[in-house]
Design an enzyme around this catalytic site. Sequence first.
Site, PDB file in Angstrom:
ATOM      1  N   GLY A 546       0.825  -1.196   0.000  1.00 10.75           N
ATOM      2  CA  GLY A 546       0.000   0.000   0.000  1.00 10.75           C
ATOM      3  C   GLY A 546       0.859   1.245   0.000  1.00 10.75           C
ATOM      4  O   GLY A 546       0.514   2.264  -0.591  1.00 10.75           O
ATOM      5  N   GLY A 548       3.946   1.578  -1.289  1.00 10.89           N
ATOM      6  CA  GLY A 548       4.669   1.797  -2.534  1.00 10.89           C
ATOM      7  C   GLY A 548       5.535   0.593  -2.835  1.00 10.89           C
ATOM      8  O   GLY A 548       5.235  -0.520  -2.415  1.00 10.89           O
ATOM      9  N   LYS A 565      12.444   1.743   0.319  1.00  9.51           N
ATOM     10  CA  LYS A 565      10.983   1.750   0.223  1.00  9.51           C
ATOM     11  C   LYS A 565      10.579   3.099  -0.341  1.00  9.51           C
ATOM     12  O   LYS A 565      10.799   4.134   0.287  1.00  9.51           O
ATOM     13  CB  LYS A 565      10.430   1.554   1.638  1.00  9.51           C
ATOM     14  CG  LYS A 565       8.986   1.197   1.752  1.00  9.51           C
ATOM     15  CD  LYS A 565       8.780   0.590   3.135  1.00  9.51           C
ATOM     16  CE  LYS A 565       7.399   0.795   3.691  1.00  9.51           C
ATOM     17  NZ  LYS A 565       7.258   0.296   5.054  1.00  9.51           N
ATOM     18  N   ASP A 665       0.018  -3.582  14.643  1.00  6.77           N
ATOM     19  CA  ASP A 665      -0.128  -4.297  13.380  1.00  6.77           C
ATOM     20  C   ASP A 665       0.871  -5.455  13.296  1.00  6.77           C
ATOM     21  O   ASP A 665       1.583  -5.603  12.309  1.00  6.77           O
ATOM     22  CB  ASP A 665       0.041  -3.335  12.211  1.00  6.77           C
ATOM     23  CG  ASP A 665      -0.681  -3.822  10.965  1.00  6.77           C
ATOM     24  OD1 ASP A 665      -0.496  -3.218   9.897  1.00  6.77           O
ATOM     25  OD2 ASP A 665      -1.414  -4.836  11.042  1.00  6.77           O
TER      26      ASP A 665
END
Length: 782
Positions: A546, A548, A565, A665
């Site tokens: 999401g 990249g 990233k 997460d």
Amino acid sequence: MDAITCSMYIFIFYLSHLQQTAVADNSSYIPSENIVLNCGSNTSEFVEYDGRNWNGDIASPYVPSNADTKSLIVRAPNTRQTIPEVPYMTARIFKSEFSYTFNVTPGPKFIRLHFYPASYLQLNISNAFLSVSASNFTLLRNFSVSLNADYLNLAYFMKEFIVHVSESVLELTFAPSYNASDAYAFVNGIEVVSMPLDLYIQGDYAPLPLVDHSNVVYIYNGSAMENFYRLNVGGEQIPPKYDTGMFRTWDTDEVYILGSNIGIQPSNISMPVLYADKAPPYSAPADVYRTSRSMSPFENGLVNLNYNLTWFFPVDSGFLYLVRLHFCEIDHDITKINQVVFTVFLNNQTAEEQFDLIAWSGGPGVAVHRDYVVMVPQVIEGKQDLWLDLHPYKDSKPMYYNAFLNGVEIFKLSNVGDKNLAGLNPPKSFKSGSDVKAPRVAKFNRSSKKLKFILIGCGLGAVVLPILLCLVLFGLKVIRPRRVMSWCGLAVHTPNQIEKSKSSFCLHTPNQSEKSKSSFCRHFSMREMKVATNDFNETLLVGTGGFGNVYKGSFDGGATYVAIKRANPMSEQGASEFETEILWLSQLRHNNLVSLLGYCNEDGEMILVYDFMANGTLYDHLHLRNRDQDHHPLSWIQRLEICIGVARGLHYLHTGTKHKVIHRDIKTTNILLNHNWVPKISDFGLSKEGYPSLVTTNVKGSIGYLDPACYQSHKLTEKSDLYSLGVVLLEVLSARPAVSQCEDDEHVNLAEWAMLCFENGCGEQIVDPNLEGNIVKECFEL
Ligand SMILES: *[C@@H]1O[C@H](CO)[C@@H](O)[C@H](O)[C@H]1NC(C)=O
Ligand SMILES: *[C@@H]1O[C@H](CO)[C@@H](O)[C@H](O)[C@H]1NC(C)=O
Ligand SMILES: *[C@@H]1O[C@H](CO)[C@@H](O)[C@H](O)[C@H]1NC(C)=O
Ligand SMILES: *[C@@H]1O[C@H](CO)[C@@H](O)[C@H](O)[C@H]1NC(C)=O
Ligand SMILES: *[C@@H]1O[C@H](CO)[C@@H](O)[C@H](O)[C@H]1NC(C)=O
Ligand SMILES: *[C@@H]1O[C@H](CO)[C@@H](O)[C@H](O)[C@H]1NC(C)=O
Ligand SMILES: *[C@@H]1O[C@H](CO)[C@@H](O)[C@H](O)[C@H]1NC(C)=O
Ligand SMILES: *[C@@H]1O[C@H](CO)[C@@H](O)[C@H](O)[C@H]1NC(C)=O
Ligand SMILES: *[C@@H]1O[C@H](CO)[C@@H](O)[C@H](O)[C@H]1NC(C)=O
Ligand SMILES: *[C@@H]1O[C@H](CO)[C@@H](O)[C@H](O)[C@H]1NC(C)=O
């Protein structure tokens, strides 16, 4: 006199004593000589960067009258790079011996030589081997400017020497190092700057202990020195014009830190620095003392006992080195002896067993420097690393287990016998000869920006681990929901839902966070990113998400790999996650957290640079192996070790930091494995600081990993992470995804299903068939 009056008296005496010896922080030195020569030029030009007028050496009193016949005046060819005009674009070339003669006052002098390797007059720069001597000291011999520039990866650089002038004349002699028709020497700029007599030599010639030897070393006016490093530890580069009058450059230290354990960078910019006799006012600019690098301040530093704060400095073998460490206590709460005590190691040997700055300085804000001499033996030819390690001194039971440093200077000392400072040339680098090499252009900055990221292992004691694992498993059981909710009802995070709030993410006060963001991790240029990824070449793509694309990048021609990233400019979540990730990762350091090496935000791009994780995500190894023959199933031991590592990382987030950090997460796609299968928790884009009863209106996480208790109560606690970790453990055990789709299109929640199995006493049923026979039965008796 009663005790109170007595201690009052001592206190007042102490204060008045302090005032007598300490002086304000701006009385800098005014050098009696400050000669700056732009070789091969006939004009005088002011250089903003160092705040001085550089005079051309043509027709200057320092060159011999027959200079024209003995040397050549040349101009560097134009290049695409922007090289500073003064002093680098002009040079004087010597085909035979040539001496500059400076009439100076007797005493120690800085001699700085500036070099820019270019093909002057179409001469081959590879043939320039210089010999330089001053006052009978050999400063350079067979010195190749181009090999050294390649090694430093710099387009131009400066070398600084210190020589004592006994009479009132300093002769600086240049010559080609060998006799051949194509041999030559050259120089672009020369500085001769005087310094206080006792700057690097103690007035009383006090001997310095030689580390790891019973000998002592006298540094006296018969020694010459070469400066190798001068660093403003934990701070920014200080250019020559902001030095204390001697035009020294203070570089940043971050490229010399070993591994990802870079500590934190406390600073107190408003603090007045008090200079006493242990560091006269000209020792170093106040800003060197106002910034520092220290170990973690959390939990009184207990975790620091597992680490060293380590720097390494490439130096020439076969010389003695003077290492000067600058210290100043920035934290005004540290006022007593035995609050912070640490050991200083040089080259793995104890240089100072118990360093207690307060005992040395008397209080916060007082500047101190300490000198050590260390021998770097000729065990290997050429360069080797000089190590500096700081470690909390446990035995004195200090209040905080911590260690810190404000500045460091490293000098090579001349060999006494042959008055020599010259070392060997660095080996020809692999890159030279190829046209793609683009040396870094830096303003007078000669620090080696070689990227050397070496991971060092660290961690909790082995005893803690089984307990931790039990706790985690137990935690899963305890917070197991009574009524199992269908996961379908849970709020699920989708990329465009990420909240924009940033202020709550900072551990620092808001005005500090901006600074910490810029100074905690390295800023890369867009050009460096393009070189590292071959202009974001598709073939180097290792992942997309999401956020990249993620590329495998390389520095130093493949010596170091990094994960790069690059945010998708279309992604709305980009900016906020970018910020959050930098804010968190720049403050968190743990072997089981992915380490952020730096970022790039040029050209409207948002790019993060991490250590490269050669083995990808845990998810891939659990679930993709069926499709991909290259993936062998992880062994039970490997899986246990991975789980222990993740638990350690999470334990650190929850307890090892000042404020609890809740990751929010935890899932197998966010657990990365390095080349040694060490797991690293990644993706802090959703993380939050955990206040005791943080209520969140916005429950986030990933399907299958989200704690139903959190969803119900809207209270965010570390238990949510523990729940997710429990799901990860089940996933590792079963090699089934957290949520799977069965034949009849029904979603199966792994946690739900596993709990049912355990309750029915058939826990073994969930185990990955690949592990069959590897796990003893007792393990399933929860
Ligand atoms: C030095 O400090 C004194 C007082 O602290 C101040 O008056 C003076 O302007 C300062 N000088 C410089 C050059 O900053
Ligand atoms: C400086 O040198 C340039 C080129 O050699 C020459 O054209 C110029 O006249 C010289 N200027 C002075 C002031 O000597
Ligand atoms: C310069 O000299 C080196 C070694 O002597 C040689 O390899 C190189 O090709 C030469 N370069 C040019 C441009 O002549
Ligand atoms: C250098 O050495 C020579 C001969 O040993 C001596 O005469 C001379 O005075 C020395 N020069 C300096 C600057 O020490
Ligand atoms: C070194 O110091 C001694 C004693 O102060 C003095 O006699 C000598 O001339 C000095 N030598 C140099 C090279 O400055
Ligand atoms: C080069 O040759 C000259 C004359 O033969 C000699 O004086 C000088 O020492 C030699 N230089 C080197 C570096 O060998
Ligand atoms: C920063 O320095 C000032 C002035 O000395 C001092 O009052 C303050 O407490 C220092 N800040 C910290 C965080 O130590
Ligand atoms: C110091 O220890 C490190 C790490 O163990 C090692 O790599 C290095 O070679 C050692 N240095 C010396 C000079 O022994
Ligand atoms: C710290 O460095 C010293 C010297 O190299 C070494 O002896 C010690 O084992 C290191 N400690 C840790 C915890 O790495
Ligand atoms: C000079 O340096 C070059 C390059 O490092 C080396 O190959 C050569 O052997 C050296 N020459 C001498 C005389 O030391």
